[in-house]
Design a protein around this motif. Structure first.
Motif, short mmCIF file in Angstrom:
data_model
loop_
_atom_site.label_atom_id
_atom_site.label_comp_id
_atom_site.label_asym_id
_atom_site.label_seq_id
_atom_site.Cartn_x
_atom_site.Cartn_y
_atom_site.Cartn_z
N SER A 104 0.81 -1.22 0.00
CA SER A 104 0.00 0.00 0.00
C SER A 104 0.84 1.26 0.00
CB SER A 104 -0.94 0.01 1.22
OG SER A 104 -0.19 -0.13 2.43
N LYS A 105 2.05 1.21 0.49
CA LYS A 105 2.89 2.40 0.55
C LYS A 105 3.74 2.53 -0.72
CE LYS A 105 3.32 2.39 5.60
NZ LYS A 105 4.27 2.36 6.75
N ASP A 106 3.99 3.78 -1.10
CA ASP A 106 4.87 4.03 -2.23
C ASP A 106 6.33 3.80 -1.82
OD1 ASP A 106 2.69 4.69 -3.66
OD2 ASP A 106 3.04 6.86 -3.70
N GLY A 107 7.13 3.25 -2.76
CA GLY A 107 8.53 3.00 -2.49
C GLY A 107 8.89 1.53 -2.66
N GLU A 108 10.07 1.17 -2.14
CA GLU A 108 10.57 -0.20 -2.30
C GLU A 108 10.33 -1.03 -1.04
OE1 GLU A 108 14.61 -0.26 -3.47
OE2 GLU A 108 14.28 0.77 -5.38
N THR A 109 10.03 -2.29 -1.27
CA THR A 109 9.86 -3.27 -0.20
C THR A 109 10.83 -4.41 -0.44
OG1 THR A 109 7.51 -2.71 0.08
CG2 THR A 109 8.27 -4.84 0.96
#
Length: 336
Positions: A104-109
């Motif tokens: 759900s969050k923007d960016g890298e996981t």
């Protein structure tokens, strides 16, 4: 009049029914601000990195880190499939699937997957990214020289030196007898670690260069080598004269081979060898390497000289007489 009242009552009934339906069943009346189903945000593989994990004598665990980039609306049912393919044969070695869930969050996981593979050769690691069971992206990375990843019992900061000034294996002649020579052997070790090295020993094996016969074998304790220090280990060995030998030194820790080195001892003045020189055939007396003084020398068989005669085909006396008579008869015939 009655007709107008009936129409009014019907309109009021329709409104009442609509209000009741809207209260009992939410969503019957469309929200003018609703834009329809939410489209999931895009996801892709931002990068893949491989690290060496736990190793045994036969296998090694590769720690595969996959970085997934997500933007926009939440994305559900995200998963990663990681597989290792043998670089030489192209056969699939192992596969592992990881459920990431909802992003759900923007960016890298970052996600980590462990693959256990045989500790040999190299592998092509393939990473496939799925969203709702649909392939959306993939990446590939290679790893080579997996056999160099050593298990804990093979790891050591101590090894033989590699220097012309301090050769790993050297020797000196201590004593020369009629049949045998005693050599003083020396191995040079360096501890490049931060802690002392203990429980080390060195095995010296002397092998006759051309035949590979083991002439001597001895093991000595290397003691404790402090961090950053270089120490020597000494031993002695007695071998037959007039032969050349390879000196193999094996560094051991609790019975496990840590490192090896080789030197050469030239005791035959007419032939020399080096560590990387091609071998040549020489006369070998096996009895020189037997334990004890026994051993029978080869017997020589004497043969008495014998005379032989031979004859070649030719014209004997009888043939000459017959030829003479034939010539006389021919001459008389021509004279008549």
């Amino acid at each position: 009049m009655e007709r107008n009242a009936l129409l009014t009552a019907g309109a009021v009934g329709v409104v009442v029914v609509a209000l009741v339906a809207a209260a009992v069943v939410p969503g019957v009346i469309a929200d003018p601000t609703d834009d329809g189903p939410v489209r999931p945000g895009p996801v892709d593989v931002a990068g893949v990195s491989i690290a060496a994990g736990q190793a045994t004598g036969e296998t090694v665990t590769l720690e595969i880190e996959t970085r997934i980039d997500h933007r926009g609306n939440p994305t559900q049912n995200v998963s990663v499939l990681v597989r290792a393919v043998d670089a030489e044969s192209g056969l699939l070695t192992t596969t592992q699937e990881l459920d990431v869930g909802t992003l759900s969050k923007d960016g890298e996981t970052a996600t980590t997957t462990n693959l256990t593979v045989p500790r040999e050769g190299g592998y092509d690691v393939e990473v496939v990214l799925y969203s709702d069971d649909e392939r959306v992206d993939e990446a590939r990375k290679s790893v080579r020289g997996v056999s160099a990843i050593k298990p804990p019992y093979l790891q050591s900061t101590t090894s033989f030196t590699d220097s012309e000034a301090l050769p790993p294996v050297s020797f000196a002649i201590a004593e020369t007898g009629e049949d045998r020579t005693t050599l003083d052997l020396t191995a040079t070790l360096t501890n490049a670690g931060d802690d002392p090295a203990e429980d080390l020993s060195v095995l010296f094996v002397l092998r006759q260069a051309e035949s590979n016969i083991v002439a001597s074998r001895t093991t000595v304790d290397a003691g404790t080598i402090e961090a950053g220090r270089t120490e020597t280990v000494d031993a002695s060995a007695s071998v037959p004269n007039d032969y050349n030998y390879y000196i193999d030194a094996v560094l051991l820790r609790d019975g496990v081979v840590i490192d090896t080195a080789r030197g050469a001892a030239n005791l035959n003045p007419t032939r020399t060898i080096s560590v990387n020189q091609t071998r040549e055939d020489v006369e070998l007396r096996v009895e020189d390497f037997e334990n004890g003084d026994g051993g029978d020398a080869p017997r020589e068989t004497a043969y008495e000289p014998t005379e032989t005669t031979s004859s070649a085909p030719g014209f004997g006396p009888l043939v000459a007489v017959v030829g003479l008579l034939a010539a006389v008869l021919v001459a008389r015939r021509w004279s008549k």
